[in-house]
Design a protein around this motif. Structure first.
Motif: not given
Lengths: 318, 311
Positions: A130-132, A134-135, A137-139, A141-142, A145
């Protein structure tokens, strides 16, 4: 040959119920439409089930290694790999192979990272993945873009091509599923996964390299998720950042409905195909009946809860 | 005294408070005015519903389960609060009571069939979302006046969100950590066999804990519409992730009934502040979820270091 034993043997297979459910739902749908579109529905089901099967197989291996093992980073990995692959290939056929390699590499990185969290930081797999996620998914998204890149023509063609109404991709993935079935039941790796799921300590005492097998399993799941992201982006004309979302429930549901034990140690590949088809045909049926979005969601949820209730959680072996 | 303060147990208990303090300190460094009555009131506005939902998740984790449906459940109760509860209060209260009863039933089912909670709650999350969409197909409705009044309270000296969080933390602390039945409830997570042999009903502990989670889920949904004054089925989708992160940040262990209500409240407050912190540090919002993952991993890594000294 007596036909009764065959029938009896079939009923005892844990995966048979997913196929029964699939046929019942399909018959209900085409009897409602008066037989119209029956073949088209199956073609669509094969197309969409393919993606669930790819990630479902990875999730199955993870879940089979025992209670508490589950990969929640699959959706994020799908989005991440899809976005990276599309950007690198930039719609050019000549970059296809490089795109695929980079995409699988993304999966490899996520899988290794997941396992590091589990092993080095001793984080329970659910929290670690789950924690990974998050990372990851953020990568995604960034990095992705404003991503509106069309997939290379060849990939899009391959992902959507059909022979006599049967998607090529479905045939390829069916072949892959057979291979993974052999890997599960006939190779040292597969047998080790099953043994660890039945009793990790006993497996360790028997000389199985438990941690190596778990490492391979988490990497396998992430790489398959990346592969799914690659072909899914080709199929749907580009990557989107939420394209992995539905595969969180999807990947777990097909494993459970397919008759794999959630307590670990018992798995089968055919059930994943049956369950993936069943899940898609169910939504199609509810759509055909004109059910609203709310009713569709409620029934999807209730069916998963019902199936798991009937299958029951086996008592965990200690 | 110093030996006690540097003991693994004390360090572990201090970790949530320290991480919250560090985040507050960094915010103060960027903008001293933010750490004032007005500033904190604004920054921690949404801390109350997050705290309530985190406590709900903590109850579930106490008995070794995980709730992947709390986000959509909070969304559902928010929708009921903004429609039924506002229009026909009696029906609204009955509907919310039915939601809590459904949670009790889910707990009973999980225990009865020995089911993996993540699969069951993942399935239930679709059910809650589906009902919410039926109750309120498009975002809207209005929160009852009294809910808005409570959430808009202006407490003297200390901002309302902090007072509310403190009250929640202390009440749950005494119920779960100091009462005798609380010990049984935590024991049901720590060593279910022993609790069962001692004659306590494990079915009942599971039902009580799921019921309590459902109740706090309802409170969270109401607190949320008290702030937004309208409902939406997807209003709390991210809460599922936030609450799990909050419990872990607050020192909760994933298995074994080792949880801390005060820690969970601090974990929730930390989570509520993280977006503000990133705003002050001018980190793009793309990285908001990623930062959450990063903070989780760092805190868990610190905890491994502390635990290693204990071993």
């Amino acid at each position: 040959m007596n036909s009764l034993p065959i029938f009896k043997r079939l009923v005892e297979k844990p995966w048979i119920w997913s196929y029964v459910g699939m046929i019942v739902v399909w018959l209900a749908t085409i009897s409602y439409t008066g037989g119209k579109g029956g073949a088209d529905v199956l073609t669509a089901a094969l197309s969409f089930a393919t993606f669930t099967v790819i990630v479902g197989i990875g999730q199955m291996f993870v879940i089979t290694t025992g209670p508490g093992n589950v990969d929640l980073s699959i959706p994020a990995t799908i989005s991440f790999s899809g976005a990276v692959a599309m950007k690198i290939m930039d719609g050019s056929n000549s970059m296809l192979l490089i795109g695929l390699i980079v995409s699988l590499g993304c999966g490899l990185v996520v899988g290794v990272f997941n396992y590091m969290l589990i092993r080095v930081l001793r984080i329970p797999p659910i929290i670690a993945t789950l924690s990974s996620s998050f990372l990851v998914l953020s990568t995604a998204i960034a990095y992705g873009r404003g991503l509106k890149i069309k997939p290379p023509g060849l990939l899009a063609e391959f992902a959507t091509a059909q022979i006599y109404g049967v998607p090529i991709l479905a045939i390829v993935v069916a072949g892959f599923a057979v291979v993974m079935g052999v890997v599960l039941n006939r190779t040292i790796y597969g047998r080790s996964v099953l043994a660890i799921g039945q009793n990790m300590r006993a497996a360790w005492l028997a000389g199985i390299k438990v941690e190596k097998i778990r490492f391979a399993t988490y990497v396998l799941s992430a790489v398959l998720a990346a592969l799914c992201g690659f072909v899914l982006a080709g199929f749907s004309g580009g990557a989107s950042l939420n394209m992995g979302e539905e595969y969180l429930l999807g990947s777990i549901a097909v494993v459970v409905i397919g008759g794999t034990s959630v307590a670990g140690g018992k798995a089968n590949v055919p059930g994943i195909w049956g369950a993936a088809m069943f899940m898609f045909l169910l939504v199609t049926m509810l759509n055909t009946f004109g059910a609203s979005a709310g009713v569709r969601l409620i029934l999807t949820g209730l069916i998963i809860v019902t199936v798991i209730t009937i299958a029951g959680g086996d008592k965990p072996q200690r | 005294m110093i030996a006690y303060l540097t003991s693994p147990k004390a360090l572990r208990a201090a970790l949530p408070a320290v991480s919250f303090g560090i985040i507050l300190l960094i915010i103060w460094f960027y903008s001293p005015f933010a750490v004032s009555y007005m500033g904190l009131n604004l920054m921690l506005q949404y801390a109350v519903p997050i705290t309530l939902a985190t406590i709900a998740q903590m109850f579930i984790i106490t008995v070794n389960d995980l709730d992947l449906s709390i986000g959509s459940f909070v969304g559902l109760t928010a929708c009921i609060g903004a429609t039924l509860l506002a229009d026909t209060p009696i029906l609204g209260i009955l509907a919310l009571a039915a939601c809590v009863a459904a949670y009790v039933a889910v707990g009973a089912l999980i225990h009865w069939r020995n089911l993996p909670s993540i699969v069951v709650t993942l399935g239930m999350s679709f059910v809650w979302l589906g009902i919410a969409v039926l109750v309120l197909p498009t975002p809207g409705g209005t929160a009852p006046g009294w809910v808005k009044a409570i959430m808009g309270l202006k407490t003297p000296f200390v901002p309302f969100p902090i007072v509310a969080a403190a009250v929640i933390g202390i009440v749950v602390h005494f119920a779960l950590m100091r009462s005798s039945y609380g010990v049984v409830l935590r024991g049901a997570g720590g060593n279910p066999k022993a609790i069962g042999r001692a004659g306590w009903s494990l079915l009942k502990t599971k039902m009580v804990m799921f019921g309590a989670a459902g109740f706090f889920g309802v409170l969270s949904g109401l607190a949320l519409i008290g702030l937004t004054s309208a409902g939406d089925a997807h209003i709390a989708d991210r809460y599922t992730l936030f609450t799990i992160a909050g419990v872990i940040l607050g020192g909760g262990e994933f298995v074994g009934g080792r949880v801390s209500p005060i820690g969970a409240v601090l974990g929730a407050l930390t989570l509520a502040l993280t977006p503000q912190l990133m705003g002050f540090m001018k980190i793009p919002t793309d990285w908001q979820i990623g930062a959450l993952g990063g903070i989780l991993i760092i805190v868990l890594a610190l905890r491994v270091l502390i635990n290693r000294r204990e071993a």
